[in-house]
Design an enzyme around this catalytic site. Sequence first.
Site, short mmCIF file in Angstrom:
data_model
loop_
_atom_site.label_atom_id
_atom_site.label_comp_id
_atom_site.label_asym_id
_atom_site.label_seq_id
_atom_site.Cartn_x
_atom_site.Cartn_y
_atom_site.Cartn_z
N ASN A 19 45.73 24.40 48.51
CA ASN A 19 45.84 25.89 48.71
C ASN A 19 44.49 26.37 49.16
O ASN A 19 43.55 26.23 48.70
CB ASN A 19 45.97 26.43 47.27
CG ASN A 19 46.01 27.88 47.26
OD1 ASN A 19 46.01 28.48 48.44
ND2 ASN A 19 46.07 28.54 46.04
N LYS A 21 43.81 29.33 50.21
CA LYS A 21 43.47 30.64 49.78
C LYS A 21 43.17 31.35 51.19
O LYS A 21 43.76 31.09 52.15
CB LYS A 21 42.42 30.77 48.89
CG LYS A 21 42.93 29.83 47.45
CD LYS A 21 41.82 30.00 46.58
CE LYS A 21 42.27 28.96 45.29
NZ LYS A 21 41.45 29.18 44.02
N HIS A 105 50.05 32.57 41.38
CA HIS A 105 48.83 32.13 41.40
C HIS A 105 47.79 33.18 40.51
O HIS A 105 48.25 34.26 40.71
CB HIS A 105 48.08 31.89 42.68
CG HIS A 105 47.13 31.28 42.68
ND1 HIS A 105 45.94 31.60 42.33
CD2 HIS A 105 46.69 29.77 43.10
CE1 HIS A 105 44.85 30.76 42.43
NE2 HIS A 105 45.52 29.48 42.76
N GLU A 107 45.16 34.22 41.07
CA GLU A 107 44.28 35.23 41.49
C GLU A 107 45.38 36.41 42.01
O GLU A 107 44.87 37.34 42.06
CB GLU A 107 43.95 34.61 42.93
CG GLU A 107 42.67 33.69 42.62
CD GLU A 107 42.40 32.55 43.58
OE1 GLU A 107 43.02 32.15 44.52
OE2 GLU A 107 41.57 31.63 43.12
N GLU A 176 47.21 25.63 35.99
CA GLU A 176 45.86 25.99 36.46
C GLU A 176 45.02 26.95 35.37
O GLU A 176 45.22 28.04 35.48
CB GLU A 176 46.10 26.46 37.86
CG GLU A 176 46.61 26.05 39.05
CD GLU A 176 46.31 26.19 40.28
OE1 GLU A 176 45.68 25.44 41.08
OE2 GLU A 176 46.36 27.59 40.54
N GLY A 182 37.84 27.26 40.71
CA GLY A 182 36.72 27.41 41.42
C GLY A 182 35.50 27.41 40.51
O GLY A 182 34.21 28.31 41.23
N SER A 221 39.21 23.00 39.88
CA SER A 221 38.09 22.27 40.14
C SER A 221 38.28 20.74 40.48
O SER A 221 37.63 19.77 40.01
CB SER A 221 37.05 22.49 39.30
OG SER A 221 36.67 23.76 39.21
P1 13P Z 1 39.71 25.30 43.07
O1 13P Z 1 40.33 23.81 43.47
O2 13P Z 1 38.97 25.58 44.20
O3 13P Z 1 39.06 25.15 41.78
O4 13P Z 1 41.05 25.97 43.15
C1 13P Z 1 42.21 25.70 42.32
C2 13P Z 1 43.37 26.70 42.75
O5 13P Z 1 43.46 27.84 42.40
C3 13P Z 1 44.28 26.10 43.49
O6 13P Z 1 45.50 26.80 43.65
#
Ligand code: 13P
Length: 258
Positions: A19, A21, A105, A107, A176, A182, A221
Amino acid sequence: MPIFFSYDILILMKIISANWKMNLTPSQTKEYLQGFLPLVEDIKDREILLCPPFTSLCVASEILKGTHIKLGAQNCHYEPKGAFTGEISLEMLKELGVSYIIVGHSERRWIFGETDELISKKITACLEAGVRPILCVGERLEEREAGLTFKVVETQVRLALSGVESYTDDLDIAYEPVWAIGTGNPATPEDAQVVHAYIKDLLQDVNPKHEGRTRVLYGGSVNPKNAGEFMRMRDVDGLLVGGASLDPESFYQIVKSF
Ligand code: 13P
């Protein structure tokens, strides 16, 4: 010697997904794929999925044509067309060869205010369009600390699937935990395993005819060092990787970590 076959164990194809983003422009996407494709050319025993931003889908679609690498989108709108400024329909995505959509997601839930009701509409639209959704669920830190992880995950799954309970085999789910995204602070593989097993039991409860084809991915992560430890867990069927997927070499290390 008699040979015993076990017919009730379904072997799921593992899936490693990126992903990106809001990262990588179309030209950066092209450069990424030029580096990544030769690395994964011979890796065909697992699904590899890339979810670039919308603006990179076109170039990625052209380059990935004829390869075994799958293309996904990070979001979609649930209506087929119309006056929805700034939104992207499933038909538009399908024409580019998109076969997966990340839905809900954290976010999108926490920065853009997506509700369980909206997420449910998107899941339904994906299922109707024949595009496989990857439903994201996961608790926030305060919820975890209050012992609410299972309750939060259960509510998110049940609400997302309301009205489409009989289609549980036609989607994948990414667990997640919000506090792990992150932050460099992943869940332990053991903690992920417990939640993944819980999600699989829950799907059986949501749909008594569930056949167990839903893969449960871990995200938060993940990096080349810890990816293999997650993939060793019985109910971790894949990974959804953010930051560590932005570099082709690093994502390749994750893809081949198990
Ligand atoms: P990170 O791998 O940067 O922690 O993000 C995970 C994520 O949100 C994947 O959708």
